[in-house]
Design an enzyme around this catalytic site. Structure first.
Site, PDB file in Angstrom:
ATOM      1  N   GLY A 141      45.051  38.015  51.181  1.00  0.00           N
ATOM      2  CA  GLY A 141      43.674  38.495  51.012  1.00  0.00           C
ATOM      3  C   GLY A 141      42.752  37.825  52.027  1.00  0.00           C
ATOM      4  CB  VAL A 167      40.968  31.174  70.280  1.00  0.00           C
ATOM      5  CG1 VAL A 167      40.857  31.642  71.726  1.00  0.00           C
ATOM      6  CG2 VAL A 167      41.799  32.152  69.453  1.00  0.00           C
ATOM      7  NE  ARG A 198      47.043  40.998  48.471  1.00  0.00           N
ATOM      8  CZ  ARG A 198      46.437  39.822  48.336  1.00  0.00           C
ATOM      9  NH1 ARG A 198      47.118  38.716  48.543  1.00  0.00           N
ATOM     10  NH2 ARG A 198      45.162  39.748  47.993  1.00  0.00           N
ATOM     11  N   GLY A 243      46.996  32.044  51.964  1.00  0.00           N
ATOM     12  CA  GLY A 243      47.226  31.319  50.714  1.00  0.00           C
ATOM     13  C   GLY A 243      48.666  30.833  50.600  1.00  0.00           C
ATOM     14  CG  ASP A 244      50.167  28.686  47.006  1.00  0.00           C
ATOM     15  OD1 ASP A 244      49.630  27.868  47.770  1.00  0.00           O
ATOM     16  OD2 ASP A 244      50.332  28.502  45.775  1.00  0.00           O
ATOM     17  CB  THR A 249      42.705  32.255  49.342  1.00  0.00           C
ATOM     18  OG1 THR A 249      42.431  32.833  48.053  1.00  0.00           O
ATOM     19  CG2 THR A 249      43.107  30.810  49.104  1.00  0.00           C
ATOM     20  CG  ASP A 267      42.033  33.816  44.671  1.00  0.00           C
ATOM     21  OD1 ASP A 267      41.001  34.472  44.448  1.00  0.00           O
ATOM     22  OD2 ASP A 267      43.139  34.335  44.893  1.00  0.00           O
ATOM     23  CG  ASP A 270      44.977  30.354  44.761  1.00  0.00           C
ATOM     24  OD1 ASP A 270      44.661  30.144  45.949  1.00  0.00           O
ATOM     25  OD2 ASP A 270      45.602  31.365  44.406  1.00  0.00           O
ATOM     26  NE  ARG A 284      21.453  46.966  27.757  1.00  0.00           N
ATOM     27  CZ  ARG A 284      21.126  47.912  28.624  1.00  0.00           C
ATOM     28  NH1 ARG A 284      21.116  47.672  29.917  1.00  0.00           N
ATOM     29  NH2 ARG A 284      20.823  49.120  28.191  1.00  0.00           N
ATOM     30  NE  ARG A 342      46.404  34.944  43.910  1.00  0.00           N
ATOM     31  CZ  ARG A 342      47.457  34.465  44.527  1.00  0.00           C
ATOM     32  NH1 ARG A 342      48.566  35.167  44.530  1.00  0.00           N
ATOM     33  NH2 ARG A 342      47.422  33.322  45.154  1.00  0.00           N
ATOM     34  CG  HIS A 384      19.579  36.833  28.215  1.00  0.00           C
ATOM     35  ND1 HIS A 384      20.193  36.676  29.428  1.00  0.00           N
ATOM     36  CD2 HIS A 384      18.701  35.810  28.122  1.00  0.00           C
ATOM     37  CE1 HIS A 384      19.699  35.637  30.042  1.00  0.00           C
ATOM     38  NE2 HIS A 384      18.788  35.092  29.279  1.00  0.00           N
ATOM     39  NE  ARG A 443      24.718  49.289  29.332  1.00  0.00           N
ATOM     40  CZ  ARG A 443      24.472  49.624  28.071  1.00  0.00           C
ATOM     41  NH1 ARG A 443      25.183  49.077  27.086  1.00  0.00           N
ATOM     42  NH2 ARG A 443      23.520  50.487  27.778  1.00  0.00           N
TER      43      ARG A 443
HETATM   44  O1  F6P Z   1      43.677  36.285  46.581  1.00  0.00           O
HETATM   45  C1  F6P Z   1      42.417  36.828  46.798  1.00  0.00           C
HETATM   46  C2  F6P Z   1      42.174  37.962  45.857  1.00  0.00           C
HETATM   47  O2  F6P Z   1      40.898  38.510  46.139  1.00  0.00           O
HETATM   48  C3  F6P Z   1      42.312  37.645  44.383  1.00  0.00           C
HETATM   49  O3  F6P Z   1      41.158  37.029  43.856  1.00  0.00           O
HETATM   50  C4  F6P Z   1      42.577  39.007  43.804  1.00  0.00           C
HETATM   51  O4  F6P Z   1      43.292  38.916  42.597  1.00  0.00           O
HETATM   52  C5  F6P Z   1      43.399  39.669  44.876  1.00  0.00           C
HETATM   53  O5  F6P Z   1      43.128  38.986  46.082  1.00  0.00           O
HETATM   54  C6  F6P Z   1      43.114  41.122  45.078  1.00  0.00           C
HETATM   55  O6  F6P Z   1      44.017  41.596  46.007  1.00  0.00           O
HETATM   56  P1  F6P Z   1      43.894  42.989  46.751  1.00  0.00           P
HETATM   57  O7  F6P Z   1      42.778  42.906  47.740  1.00  0.00           O
HETATM   58  O8  F6P Z   1      45.217  43.154  47.409  1.00  0.00           O
HETATM   59  O9  F6P Z   1      43.594  44.013  45.707  1.00  0.00           O
END
Ligand code: F6P
Length: 322
Positions: free
Chosen positions: A11, A24, A72, A102-103, A125, A127, A129, A162, A171, A215, A243
């Site tokens: 991502g 670069v 990916r 990422g990982d 990333t 995330d 993570d 609300r 993720r 709210h 909502r």
């Molecule tokens: O890893 C980054 C991320 O945005 C996550 O937060 C999310 O779950 C995933 O990628 C979404 O992936 P895609 O863009 O392939 O739908």
């Protein structure tokens, strides 16, 4: 090392371009040739490799996304695919590769390293993570975007008395929800780390209403529940009309904030210094505000210690409201 390449994978994340630029320009500074691999590991396997020079990376420091494109690519888990990719790089005379992602991207970098290519991974990333760094490139920008969006939701949520249920990305990591929830003063933060207890949310909203709360904002990490169904349940079983809003890919775009840019640039420069010293098979991270590096295998085994402050704070938030 005379020729290196750079790619982005998984991502995309704001700040990747700032890292590409730094890689670069540092490489050129060391007198190396630099190549861009387009569309991540898939592009590598398809031979989408082009030379990059200073002009390719001018005026990208502030741009979101990645000029190299990303993908990916599950097929890269297969050994013959990895061998073919390494051969392609060797045929081009490319000895080192910087991979931003990422990982999964780190596992690809490790595979390439085992095939004799010097690789360095940078954590990119939204995330947050990745355990070998305190912060990933893109996290703070995504957090800023989520915070601004939730501030806006709060305005309308207050006007209409609300409950807003907001789903953020992450993720399997609750950091975006946690930090965004703290930053906006949300009533509930629900993450993979806190666990999901719908009954409790309903009961707490009922008691919040009895305490004259006008709210409420609930910030939830994606994949824990269907926020639309949760909002329906809240509308039905509590005095609040609810909502749901899914912030989605909005969180992945936009110009990187200063923190992400500075960190990306420092990490990019560090990655090239490692390759220049022939020290591949590493990932770069930020630990206690210092740029550090670890062998990829070690990094993939790391488990980020959960600082008391972060999860303790969330814990206190939850306790206070129970
Ligand atoms: O890893 C980054 C991320 O945005 C996550 O937060 C999310 O779950 C995933 O990628 C979404 O992936 P895609 O863009 O392939 O739908």
């Amino acid at each position: 090392m005379k020729k290196i390449a750079i790619m982005t994978s998984g991502g995309d994340a704001p700040g990747m371009n700032a890292a590409i630029r730094a890689v670069v320009r540092s490489a050129l500074h060391y007198g190396m040739e630099v190549y861009g691999i387009y569309e991540g590991y898939r592009g590598l396997c398809e031979g989408r490799i082009e030379p990059l020079d200073r002009k390719h990376v001018s005026r990208i420091i502030n741009r979101g996304g990645t000029i190299l494109g990303s993908a990916r690519y599950k097929e890269f888990e297969r050994l013959p695919v990895q061998e073919a990719a390494a051969k392609r790089l060797k045929d081009e005379g490319i000895e080192g590769v910087v991979v931003i992602g990422g990982d999964g991207s780190y596992r690809g970098a490790l595979a390439l390293h085992r095939q004799g290519i010097q690789t360095v991974g940078l954590p990119g990333t939204i995330d947050n993570d990745i355990d070998s760094t305190d912060y990933t490139i893109g996290f703070y920008t995504a957090l800023e975007t989520a915070m601004e969006a939730i501030d806006r939701l709060r305005d309308t949520s207050f006007s209409h008395a609300r409950c807003s249920v907001v789903e953020v990305m992450g993720r399997h990591c609750g950091d975006l929800a946690l930090y965004a929830g703290i930053a906006v003063g949300s009533e509930f933060i629900i993450t993979p780390e806190t666990g999901y207890d719908e009954e409790r949310i309903v009961q707490e909203l009922i008691s919040a209403h009895q305490r004259k709360k006008r709210h409420a904002i609930i910030v939830v990490t994606e994949k824990l529940t269907n926020v639309h169904t949760l909002a329906d349940r809240i509308s039905q079983d509590t005095p609040f009309e609810a909502r749901a809003t899914v912030l989605g890919h909005i969180q992945r775009g936009g110009s990187p904030v200063a923190f992400d840019r500075v960190m990306a640039i420092e990490m990019g420069e560090h990655a090239v210094a490692l390759l220049h010293a022939g020290n591949g098979g590493q990932v770069v991270g930020l630990k206690a505000m210092e740029i550090v590096n670890y062998p990829i295998e070690e990094a993939l085994e790391m488990v980020k210690p959960i600082p008391n402050k972060r999860y303790g704070f969330a814990g206190r938030l939850r306790e206070k409201r129970s």
